[in-house]
Write a protein that holds these residues in place. Structure first.
Motif, short mmCIF file in Angstrom:
data_model
loop_
_atom_site.label_atom_id
_atom_site.label_comp_id
_atom_site.label_asym_id
_atom_site.label_seq_id
_atom_site.Cartn_x
_atom_site.Cartn_y
_atom_site.Cartn_z
N THR A 259 -0.54 10.12 22.68
CA THR A 259 0.70 9.40 22.98
C THR A 259 0.54 8.52 24.21
O THR A 259 0.99 7.37 24.22
CB THR A 259 1.84 10.41 23.20
OG1 THR A 259 1.99 11.22 22.04
CG2 THR A 259 3.15 9.68 23.48
N ALA A 260 -0.10 9.04 25.25
CA ALA A 260 -0.29 8.26 26.47
C ALA A 260 -1.16 7.04 26.21
O ALA A 260 -0.89 5.94 26.71
CB ALA A 260 -0.90 9.14 27.55
N ASP A 261 -2.22 7.22 25.43
CA ASP A 261 -3.10 6.10 25.12
C ASP A 261 -2.35 5.03 24.32
O ASP A 261 -2.45 3.83 24.61
CB ASP A 261 -4.31 6.59 24.34
CG ASP A 261 -5.40 5.54 24.24
OD1 ASP A 261 -5.47 4.66 25.12
OD2 ASP A 261 -6.19 5.58 23.27
N GLY A 262 -1.59 5.47 23.33
CA GLY A 262 -0.83 4.51 22.55
C GLY A 262 0.25 3.82 23.35
O GLY A 262 0.47 2.61 23.21
N LEU A 263 0.91 4.58 24.24
CA LEU A 263 1.96 3.99 25.07
C LEU A 263 1.39 2.92 25.98
O LEU A 263 1.99 1.85 26.17
CB LEU A 263 2.63 5.09 25.89
CG LEU A 263 3.77 4.65 26.81
CD1 LEU A 263 4.89 4.01 26.02
CD2 LEU A 263 4.28 5.84 27.61
N GLY A 264 0.22 3.19 26.57
CA GLY A 264 -0.40 2.18 27.43
C GLY A 264 -0.75 0.92 26.66
O GLY A 264 -0.53 -0.20 27.14
N GLY A 265 -1.29 1.08 25.46
CA GLY A 265 -1.64 -0.10 24.66
C GLY A 265 -0.43 -0.90 24.24
O GLY A 265 -0.43 -2.14 24.27
N VAL A 266 0.64 -0.20 23.84
CA VAL A 266 1.86 -0.90 23.45
C VAL A 266 2.50 -1.60 24.64
O VAL A 266 3.00 -2.73 24.53
CB VAL A 266 2.85 0.09 22.80
CG1 VAL A 266 4.22 -0.56 22.59
CG2 VAL A 266 2.30 0.58 21.46
N ALA A 267 2.47 -0.94 25.81
CA ALA A 267 3.03 -1.57 27.01
C ALA A 267 2.27 -2.85 27.36
O ALA A 267 2.88 -3.86 27.74
CB ALA A 267 2.97 -0.59 28.18
N ARG A 268 0.95 -2.82 27.23
CA ARG A 268 0.17 -4.04 27.49
C ARG A 268 0.51 -5.12 26.46
O ARG A 268 0.61 -6.31 26.81
CB ARG A 268 -1.32 -3.73 27.46
CG ARG A 268 -1.82 -2.96 28.66
CD ARG A 268 -3.33 -2.92 28.70
NE ARG A 268 -3.89 -2.21 27.53
CZ ARG A 268 -4.09 -0.91 27.49
NH1 ARG A 268 -3.76 -0.16 28.54
NH2 ARG A 268 -4.61 -0.35 26.42
N ALA A 269 0.67 -4.72 25.21
CA ALA A 269 0.98 -5.70 24.17
C ALA A 269 2.34 -6.34 24.40
O ALA A 269 2.53 -7.54 24.18
CB ALA A 269 0.94 -5.02 22.80
N VAL A 270 3.31 -5.55 24.87
CA VAL A 270 4.62 -6.10 25.17
C VAL A 270 4.55 -7.00 26.40
O VAL A 270 5.14 -8.09 26.43
CB VAL A 270 5.63 -4.96 25.39
CG1 VAL A 270 6.96 -5.52 25.92
CG2 VAL A 270 5.85 -4.20 24.10
N ARG A 271 3.80 -6.57 27.41
CA ARG A 271 3.70 -7.34 28.65
C ARG A 271 3.06 -8.70 28.40
O ARG A 271 3.52 -9.71 28.92
CB ARG A 271 2.89 -6.54 29.68
CG ARG A 271 2.65 -7.27 31.00
CD ARG A 271 3.93 -7.51 31.75
NE ARG A 271 3.69 -8.07 33.05
CZ ARG A 271 4.65 -8.54 33.85
NH1 ARG A 271 5.92 -8.50 33.45
NH2 ARG A 271 4.37 -9.04 35.04
N TYR A 272 2.01 -8.73 27.60
CA TYR A 272 1.30 -9.98 27.34
C TYR A 272 1.77 -10.66 26.06
O TYR A 272 1.15 -11.62 25.60
CB TYR A 272 -0.20 -9.72 27.27
CG TYR A 272 -0.78 -9.26 28.58
CD1 TYR A 272 -1.00 -10.16 29.63
CD2 TYR A 272 -1.12 -7.93 28.79
CE1 TYR A 272 -1.52 -9.73 30.84
CE2 TYR A 272 -1.64 -7.49 30.00
CZ TYR A 272 -1.84 -8.41 31.01
OH TYR A 272 -2.36 -7.98 32.22
N GLU A 273 2.86 -10.15 25.46
CA GLU A 273 3.51 -10.75 24.29
C GLU A 273 2.57 -10.88 23.10
O GLU A 273 2.71 -11.78 22.27
CB GLU A 273 4.09 -12.12 24.65
CG GLU A 273 5.14 -12.06 25.75
CD GLU A 273 5.71 -13.41 26.08
OE1 GLU A 273 5.18 -14.43 25.56
OE2 GLU A 273 6.68 -13.47 26.85
N THR A 274 1.59 -9.98 22.97
CA THR A 274 0.71 -10.01 21.81
C THR A 274 1.30 -9.25 20.63
O THR A 274 0.88 -9.45 19.48
CB THR A 274 -0.65 -9.39 22.17
OG1 THR A 274 -0.45 -8.06 22.69
CG2 THR A 274 -1.36 -10.22 23.21
N LEU A 275 2.28 -8.39 20.89
CA LEU A 275 2.89 -7.63 19.81
C LEU A 275 3.71 -8.52 18.88
O LEU A 275 3.83 -8.23 17.69
CB LEU A 275 3.77 -6.52 20.39
CG LEU A 275 4.31 -5.47 19.43
CD1 LEU A 275 3.16 -4.73 18.76
CD2 LEU A 275 5.21 -4.50 20.15
#
Length: 311
Positions: free
Chosen positions: A233-249
């Motif tokens: 969960t922590a690994d996925g949360l970090g990746g999703v947070a980066r994707a939201v921050r850099y608007e790649t999601l």
């Protein structure tokens, strides 16, 4: 599976010492970075904001802090805490071992301390069983449906992590690949964080071990599964947070295939980790009813009818 009360108290004390060690480093990073929000952003991989220094902790540290706290509570509350102590000790040994060759005296001293405490956890789980261990009550197994579902999700996470690391090994120079596992010069990471390749290998091994335990409905599946789910969960949360921050999601179609795969993998890890936490946090399967014991308090047979002479 059962540990004595002195062993449980010892395990809880060791977990408290591990949690205190991690908490001290996190508080030091809070003082350096200025606020919990900035520290959370740093853990998520956002290094674009100005800071007063470099973080020593990583997203792994709050996961371990929560795991130590939960294991300490389990040791105090349940006699079946051996698997939780073993899971926490094994994960700590595997994840903190690279600290022995990390730069900086603080990281080295911390690694030595945590490795010693982790070894103490394993020793406590191994030798803390009561003298009448063959007759001890055994912990219940997880329910079939939730356990199998959790096992499938954890196995998929292990496979995705292994495939991603294999792809990086094939696309990076050999020296950079080796550095990802040994923490060489080309890897820039927080002082306490294991090298990224090492972390991926250990995480994949933990996910795979927990997956097999869940699929077999082993009695220790809950302890290893919950620890694996927290890390996932922590690994996925970090990746999703980066994707939201850099608007790649929101623009997956514009990304190269490997980058889009990384974002989708992070989404899967977050959702799968949360699902496994929910699945394994439920009730265990009911214990089998004990069989009859005719030798203990058995009643004599009723006399036949009609009663024969001399009965």
């Amino acid at each position: 599976m059962t540990v004595t009360r002195p062993a449980r108290l010892t395990g809880a004390a060791l977990c408290a010492a591990l949690a205190l060690t991690v908490a001290v480093w996190i508080l030091q990073d809070l003082a350096v970075l200025g606020s919990p929000v900035d520290l959370a952003r740093y853990w998520a991989g956002d290094h674009r904001f100005p800071t007063r220094g470099r973080s020593a902790t990583s997203p792994l540290d709050p996961v371990l802090l929560a795991a130590y706290a939960a294991t300490a509570v389990a040791a105090l509350r349940s006699p079946h805490a051996a698997s939780a102590l073993a899971a926490a000790g094994t994960a700590t040994l595997a994840l903190r071992l690279p600290g022995l060759w990390a730069a900086g005296n603080g990281a080295l001293v911390t690694a030595l301390l945590e490795l010693a405490l982790a070894a103490g956890l394993l020793l406590t789980a191994a030798v803390g069983r009561p003298a009448d261990a063959p007759h001890e009550p055994r912990p219940a197994r997880p329910r079939t449906g939730p356990a199998v579902t959790a096992g499938i999700l954890l196995a998929a996470a292990a496979l995705l992590l292994a495939l991603g690391e294999l792809y990086r090994a094939g696309s990076l120079p050999l020296e950079a690949t080796v550095d990802r596992f040994t923490g060489g010069r080309s890897v820039v990471a927080p002082a306490l964080a294991p090298p990224p390749g090492w972390l991926s290998a250990i995480a994949a091994g933990l996910y795979g071990t927990a997956a097999v335990s869940c699929l077999l409905r082993a009695r220790h599946a809950r302890a290893f599964g919950l620890l694996a789910a927290a890390l996932l969960t922590a690994d996925g949360l970090g990746g999703v947070a980066r994707a939201v921050r850099y608007e790649t999601l929101t623009r997956l179609g514009d990304l190269a295939a490997p980058d889009a795969a990384d974002v989708l993998t992070s989404v899967f890890e977050l959702l799968a980790g949360l699902a496994v936490l929910v699945l394994l946090a439920g009730r265990d399967a009911p214990a089998a009813a004990p069989g009859p014991h005719p030798a203990a308090g058995a009643r004599p047979p009723a006399p036949p009818h009609p009663t024969p002479p001399g009965w």
